[in-house]
Design an enzyme around this catalytic site. Sequence first.
Site, PDB file in Angstrom:
ATOM      1  N   GLY A 191       0.778  -1.237   0.000  1.00 50.96           N
ATOM      2  CA  GLY A 191       0.000   0.000   0.000  1.00 50.96           C
ATOM      3  C   GLY A 191       0.806   1.282   0.000  1.00 50.96           C
TER       4      GLY A 191
ATOM      5  N   GLU B 193       3.986   4.372   5.892  1.00 51.91           N
ATOM      6  CA  GLU B 193       2.728   3.623   5.786  1.00 51.91           C
ATOM      7  C   GLU B 193       1.692   4.426   4.988  1.00 51.91           C
ATOM      8  OE1 GLU B 193       1.191   1.098   5.551  1.00 51.91           O
ATOM      9  OE2 GLU B 193       0.407   0.306   7.428  1.00 51.91           O
TER      10      GLU B 193
ATOM     11  N   ASP C 207      -5.256   2.986  10.693  1.00 50.85           N
ATOM     12  CA  ASP C 207      -6.682   2.822  11.000  1.00 50.85           C
ATOM     13  C   ASP C 207      -6.777   2.473  12.491  1.00 50.85           C
ATOM     14  OD1 ASP C 207      -9.371   2.160  10.892  1.00 50.85           O
ATOM     15  OD2 ASP C 207      -9.179   0.559   9.443  1.00 50.85           O
TER      16      ASP C 207
ATOM     17  N   LYS D  61      -6.955   7.772  10.357  1.00 49.27           N
ATOM     18  CA  LYS D  61      -8.369   7.844  10.746  1.00 49.27           C
ATOM     19  C   LYS D  61      -8.391   8.083  12.253  1.00 49.27           C
ATOM     20  CE  LYS D  61      -9.997   4.621   7.158  1.00 49.27           C
ATOM     21  NZ  LYS D  61     -10.509   3.246   6.895  1.00 49.27           N
TER      22      LYS D  61
ATOM     23  N   PHE E  28     -14.189   3.717   4.328  1.00 44.31           N
ATOM     24  CA  PHE E  28     -13.271   2.893   3.535  1.00 44.31           C
ATOM     25  C   PHE E  28     -12.920   3.608   2.236  1.00 44.31           C
ATOM     26  CE2 PHE E  28     -11.975  -0.478   0.640  1.00 44.31           C
ATOM     27  CZ  PHE E  28     -11.011  -1.082   1.420  1.00 44.31           C
ATOM     28  N   ILE E  29     -11.629   3.705   1.955  1.00 40.44           N
ATOM     29  CA  ILE E  29     -11.165   4.408   0.758  1.00 40.44           C
ATOM     30  C   ILE E  29     -10.222   3.524  -0.073  1.00 40.44           C
ATOM     31  CG2 ILE E  29     -11.382   6.726   1.750  1.00 40.44           C
ATOM     32  CD1 ILE E  29      -8.313   6.578   2.242  1.00 40.44           C
TER      33      ILE E  29
ATOM     34  N   ASP F  99      -6.045  -0.385  -1.516  1.00 43.88           N
ATOM     35  CA  ASP F  99      -6.792  -1.328  -2.350  1.00 43.88           C
ATOM     36  C   ASP F  99      -8.085  -1.797  -1.724  1.00 43.88           C
ATOM     37  OD1 ASP F  99      -5.322  -2.919  -0.336  1.00 43.88           O
ATOM     38  OD2 ASP F  99      -6.190  -4.618  -1.417  1.00 43.88           O
TER      39      ASP F  99
ATOM     40  N   ARG G 174      -5.211   0.234  -6.390  1.00 39.26           N
ATOM     41  CA  ARG G 174      -3.912   0.794  -5.985  1.00 39.26           C
ATOM     42  C   ARG G 174      -3.351   1.755  -7.037  1.00 39.26           C
ATOM     43  NH1 ARG G 174      -2.268  -2.254  -1.513  1.00 39.26           N
ATOM     44  NH2 ARG G 174      -2.589  -4.493  -1.608  1.00 39.26           N
TER      45      ARG G 174
HETATM   46  P1  IMP Z   1      -4.614  -0.918  11.044  1.00 40.09           P
HETATM   47  O1  IMP Z   1      -3.689  -1.990  11.514  1.00 40.09           O
HETATM   48  O2  IMP Z   1      -6.040  -1.147  11.496  1.00 40.09           O
HETATM   49  O3  IMP Z   1      -4.143   0.478  11.406  1.00 40.09           O
HETATM   50  O4  IMP Z   1      -4.713  -1.039   9.481  1.00 40.09           O
HETATM   51  C1  IMP Z   1      -3.779  -0.550   8.659  1.00 40.09           C
HETATM   52  C2  IMP Z   1      -3.790  -1.234   7.303  1.00 40.09           C
HETATM   53  O5  IMP Z   1      -5.101  -1.551   6.874  1.00 40.09           O
HETATM   54  C3  IMP Z   1      -3.234  -0.272   6.285  1.00 40.09           C
HETATM   55  O6  IMP Z   1      -1.892  -0.561   6.057  1.00 40.09           O
HETATM   56  C4  IMP Z   1      -4.074  -0.523   5.065  1.00 40.09           C
HETATM   57  O7  IMP Z   1      -3.402  -1.462   4.238  1.00 40.09           O
HETATM   58  C5  IMP Z   1      -5.342  -1.122   5.550  1.00 40.09           C
HETATM   59  N1  IMP Z   1      -6.450  -0.135   5.555  1.00 40.09           N
HETATM   60  C6  IMP Z   1      -6.942   0.580   6.595  1.00 40.09           C
HETATM   61  N2  IMP Z   1      -7.935   1.385   6.225  1.00 40.09           N
HETATM   62  C7  IMP Z   1      -8.087   1.196   4.896  1.00 40.09           C
HETATM   63  C8  IMP Z   1      -8.985   1.765   3.908  1.00 40.09           C
HETATM   64  O8  IMP Z   1      -9.838   2.625   4.159  1.00 40.09           O
HETATM   65  N3  IMP Z   1      -8.810   1.300   2.633  1.00 40.09           N
HETATM   66  C9  IMP Z   1      -7.886   0.362   2.277  1.00 40.09           C
HETATM   67  N4  IMP Z   1      -7.043  -0.186   3.165  1.00 40.09           N
HETATM   68  C10 IMP Z   1      -7.144   0.224   4.461  1.00 40.09           C
HETATM   69 MG    MG Z   2      -0.838  -0.906   4.353  1.00 42.10          MG
END
Ligand code: IMP
Ligand code: MG
Length: 179
Positions: free
Chosen positions: A50, A104, A108, A136, A157-158, A164, A170
């Site tokens: 990503g 990164e 999220d 976020k 969600f984006i 992706d 992507r």
């Molecule tokens: P986290 O561990 O919950 O912070 O998630 C992070 C990972 O989830 C990121 O590296 C993204 O690859 C994926 N991710 C989180 N939110 C989104 C979104 O809105 N769209 C696509 N991928 C996301």
């Molecule tokens: Mg990622």
Amino acid sequence: MSSVKLHDKTFVPYISNAELMKAVDKVAEEITKAHKDDPQPPVLLCVLNGALPFTAELLKRLDFPIELQTVRLASYSGTDSVGPVRLIGALSSELKGRNVIICEDIVDTGKTMVFLHSLLLKEGAASVEICTMLLKPEVYKQPLELDYVGMEIENRFIVGFGLDYDQLGRNLNDIYILQ
Ligand code: IMP
Ligand code: MG
């Protein structure tokens, strides 16, 4: 910009490439200020897949000695974060004693960053900073400090610019949101 269909879902324009580039400029300036005089070049660690477009744009703007490394992690499936984060394969190089800047695409829940941050400290990194293009803030409740944040967005969600939906989207230059 018009809407795009990926698999079964339709996405509409949300953040333009021009806005993303402004966020990259800002973050690049902050990283330059913090690291341009480091005695040993820092390591920019791109979280694949990503963060690839973001890392490439950022790297172009860093005009001082810096190394590029990559890491591959997994946890997401479809539009929901699932299960524990894991490392896929090995770290691409020895990081003992190095100042590492994780690069990164989006933070999220922060589970991914908490996992990687502690892994890098276990590997003996001298310091670990986090640089993310997007955050976020409504969802992120971790005690871990995020050192460089490009833009904050709402909890939706984006896709696009590296992000992706089941591996598609992507390659979009702008960011799109689920309709
Ligand atoms: P986290 O561990 O919950 O912070 O998630 C992070 C990972 O989830 C990121 O590296 C993204 O690859 C994926 N991710 C989180 N939110 C989104 C979104 O809105 N769209 C696509 N991928 C996301
Ligand atoms: Mg990622």
